[in-house]
Design an enzyme around this catalytic site. Sequence first.
Site, short mmCIF file in Angstrom:
data_model
loop_
_atom_site.label_atom_id
_atom_site.label_comp_id
_atom_site.label_asym_id
_atom_site.label_seq_id
_atom_site.Cartn_x
_atom_site.Cartn_y
_atom_site.Cartn_z
N GLY A 1 95.58 -68.05 63.79
CA GLY A 1 95.07 -67.12 62.79
C GLY A 1 95.59 -67.36 61.38
N SER A 2 96.03 -68.60 61.10
CA SER A 2 96.56 -68.83 59.75
C SER A 2 95.44 -68.83 58.71
CB SER A 2 97.38 -70.12 59.68
OG SER A 2 96.55 -71.25 59.90
N ASN A 3 94.27 -69.35 59.06
CA ASN A 3 93.13 -69.26 58.12
C ASN A 3 92.69 -67.81 57.94
OD1 ASN A 3 92.04 -71.90 57.05
ND2 ASN A 3 92.39 -72.42 59.19
N LYS B 1 84.68 -70.64 70.88
CA LYS B 1 83.50 -70.40 71.72
C LYS B 1 82.23 -70.61 70.92
CE LYS B 1 85.32 -69.42 75.49
NZ LYS B 1 85.11 -70.27 76.60
N ASN C 1 82.18 -71.56 59.10
CA ASN C 1 83.26 -72.13 59.91
C ASN C 1 84.04 -73.10 59.04
OD1 ASN C 1 84.79 -72.76 62.28
ND2 ASN C 1 83.59 -74.65 62.50
N HIS D 1 86.20 -76.68 59.38
CA HIS D 1 86.46 -77.82 60.28
C HIS D 1 87.46 -78.74 59.58
CE1 HIS D 1 85.56 -80.64 63.49
NE2 HIS D 1 85.59 -81.60 62.58
N ASP E 1 79.20 -77.88 64.39
CA ASP E 1 79.56 -78.57 63.14
C ASP E 1 78.36 -79.19 62.41
OD1 ASP E 1 82.24 -77.97 63.74
OD2 ASP E 1 82.46 -79.82 64.89
N GLU F 1 93.24 -76.13 53.92
CA GLU F 1 92.27 -75.18 54.51
C GLU F 1 92.54 -73.77 53.99
OE1 GLU F 1 91.57 -75.32 58.79
OE2 GLU F 1 92.47 -77.30 58.85
C1 GRF Z 1 92.08 -75.02 61.86
O1 GRF Z 1 92.56 -76.32 61.74
C2 GRF Z 1 90.58 -75.01 61.67
O2 GRF Z 1 90.12 -76.03 60.84
C3 GRF Z 1 90.09 -75.25 63.06
O3 GRF Z 1 91.00 -74.59 63.91
C4 GRF Z 1 92.26 -74.46 63.27
C5 GRF Z 1 92.58 -72.99 63.29
O4 GRF Z 1 93.89 -72.71 62.88
N1 GRF Z 1 88.70 -74.82 63.17
P1 GRF Z 1 94.28 -71.19 62.58
O5 GRF Z 1 94.00 -70.38 63.84
O6 GRF Z 1 93.48 -70.73 61.41
O7 GRF Z 1 95.76 -71.23 62.28
#
Ligand code: GRF
Length: 199
Positions: free
Chosen positions: A13-15, A92, A108, A110, A151, A180
Amino acid sequence: MKLRIGILASHGGSNMQAIIDACKENKINGSVCVVICNNSRAGAVDKAEKAGIPVYHLSGKNYPGGNDLDEAVLLVLKKHKVNIVALAGYMKKLGPGVLKEYKNRILNIHPALLPKHGGKGMYGIKVHEAVIEAGDKESGATVHLVNENYDEGGILSQVVVPVLKNDTPGALADRILVEEHRLYPITLEKISKDDIKLP
Ligand code: GRF
């Protein structure tokens, strides 16, 4: 437009956290209204709870039948009046109901420069292994729209990260993840300010 963001996550969940922070700092015109996680032990669950955001655990285990999970996800998104969906490490495939209702409103991220190194089975460290194996000099991250194929939706934004001599997949992944955390919030900010126009 004022974004009512629904985040779907499976992992750390860092993003997701980067998006929550950007909303709190008013960089994005909007807020994260709900988080849906298909893995109850994901770090994303703790982070969402700490941020005071409603979090739902919806997975194929609780909804094993046909389109049940798709319908459950759609119900939660609508209940919280979500107008844009951000997948953040969500593993999923989305069902037809969510894809139809939120057509061109699902994003999304990637960890590579799509259309290279995407598609089924290309996730996590496998992406970075493929980049290094191919001898690419550059990798990066891509924010794109989501459709029924992995993707393949329209690309909204990208950031380039150089591949270093003697790079390892793990080191490359770490450097890309930092980028990201910038790219995803900035892309949502531009959408909220109409600087990126969704189709
Ligand atoms: C990220 O590298 C994103 O690009 C990919 O999954 C990873 C998720 O990391 N789709 P986080 O859960 O956001 O830390």
